[in-house]
Write a protein that holds these residues in place. Structure first.
Motif, PDB file in Angstrom:
ATOM      1  N   LYS A   7       6.015  11.961  65.830  1.00 46.50           N
ATOM      2  CA  LYS A   7       4.854  12.863  65.773  1.00 46.50           C
ATOM      3  C   LYS A   7       4.807  13.576  64.426  1.00 46.50           C
ATOM      4  N   LEU A   8       5.973  14.013  63.946  1.00 47.44           N
ATOM      5  CA  LEU A   8       6.041  14.693  62.653  1.00 47.44           C
ATOM      6  C   LEU A   8       5.690  13.732  61.523  1.00 47.44           C
ATOM      7  N   ARG A   9       6.165  12.495  61.616  1.00 51.49           N
ATOM      8  CA  ARG A   9       5.879  11.475  60.610  1.00 51.49           C
ATOM      9  C   ARG A   9       4.371  11.208  60.538  1.00 51.49           C
ATOM     10  N   LEU A  10       3.737  11.120  61.695  1.00 54.04           N
ATOM     11  CA  LEU A  10       2.296  10.899  61.761  1.00 54.04           C
ATOM     12  C   LEU A  10       1.535  12.095  61.191  1.00 54.04           C
ATOM     13  N   HIS A  11       2.008  13.284  61.497  1.00 56.60           N
ATOM     14  CA  HIS A  11       1.379  14.504  60.991  1.00 56.60           C
ATOM     15  C   HIS A  11       1.438  14.552  59.460  1.00 56.60           C
ATOM     16  N   VAL A  12       2.588  14.215  58.892  1.00 51.85           N
ATOM     17  CA  VAL A  12       2.741  14.205  57.433  1.00 51.85           C
ATOM     18  C   VAL A  12       1.794  13.179  56.817  1.00 51.85           C
ATOM     19  N   PHE A  13       1.693  12.017  57.431  1.00 53.29           N
ATOM     20  CA  PHE A  13       0.812  10.977  56.900  1.00 53.29           C
ATOM     21  C   PHE A  13      -0.654  11.410  56.973  1.00 53.29           C
ATOM     22  N   LYS A  15      -1.864  14.481  56.942  1.00 52.22           N
ATOM     23  CA  LYS A  15      -2.130  15.595  56.025  1.00 52.22           C
ATOM     24  C   LYS A  15      -2.060  15.185  54.561  1.00 52.22           C
ATOM     25  N   THR A  16      -1.091  14.323  54.215  1.00 46.09           N
ATOM     26  CA  THR A  16      -0.845  14.034  52.800  1.00 46.09           C
ATOM     27  C   THR A  16      -1.117  12.594  52.394  1.00 46.09           C
ATOM     28  N   GLY A  17      -1.161  11.686  53.362  1.00 46.47           N
ATOM     29  CA  GLY A  17      -1.319  10.272  53.033  1.00 46.47           C
ATOM     30  C   GLY A  17      -0.012   9.630  52.608  1.00 46.47           C
ATOM     31  N   ILE A  18       1.103  10.362  52.757  1.00 47.05           N
ATOM     32  CA  ILE A  18       2.418   9.848  52.365  1.00 47.05           C
ATOM     33  C   ILE A  18       3.127   9.340  53.608  1.00 47.05           C
ATOM     34  N   LYS A  19       3.650   8.093  53.502  1.00 44.29           N
ATOM     35  CA  LYS A  19       4.401   7.527  54.623  1.00 44.29           C
ATOM     36  C   LYS A  19       5.857   7.971  54.496  1.00 44.29           C
ATOM     37  N   VAL A  20       6.362   8.582  55.572  1.00 40.08           N
ATOM     38  CA  VAL A  20       7.742   9.047  55.593  1.00 40.08           C
ATOM     39  C   VAL A  20       8.477   8.243  56.659  1.00 40.08           C
TER      40      VAL A  20
END
Length: 139
Positions: A7-13, A15-20
């Motif tokens: 969920k956090l990984r999806l949220h970061v993507f 918001k920022t477009g960065i894949k973590v």
């Protein structure tokens, strides 16, 4: 509340477009932050429970710890103490303003008439009045 890396990984993507990646060290930092925050919240809750425990055991109202000032519950805009302080501040302001005005009156000199303007005014007078006026000025 457990950390959900997906969920956090999806949220970061979003918001920022960065894949973590879930193996990224940033997740360790987030987990550490969450653990520290959870411990701090638990400590504060324990302190609050400890402060309320004596009053709850006796059925009495909450008694604040020594040195704590109660929050006023009055519906008046100012307490008596605040009104006295406000009156004292107003009195000091009025006295200070009066002192400044008195000081200006005592220590300031009137501007006087500029010499060129005085000379022009003297020229408009008749000879007898001008002589009397010049005699008074030289005294």
């Amino acid at each position: 509340m457990a950390l959900d890396p997906q969920k956090l990984r999806l949220h970061v993507f979003e918001k920022t477009g960065i894949k973590v990646d879930v193996d990224d060290p940033i997740f360790a930092l987030v987990a550490l932050n969450e653990a520290v925050l959870e411990e701090a919240v638990e400590r504060h809750l324990a302190r609050l429970d400890g402060a309320h425990a004596p009053a709850a055991a006796t059925g009495a109202a909450y008694v604040p710890p020594p040195g704590a000032r109660p929050i006023p519950t009055s519906h008046e805009p100012f307490s008596r103490r605040e009104l006295r302080l406000l009156a004292a501040a107003a009195g000091v302001a009025v006295l200070t303003a009066a002192l400044v005005l008195i000081g200006q009156a005592i220590f300031s000199k009137p501007a006087g008439i500029p010499p060129a303007k005085l000379e022009r005014a003297l020229q408009t007078l008749d000879a007898k009045t001008r002589a009397a006026f010049e005699a008074e000025l030289t005294r």
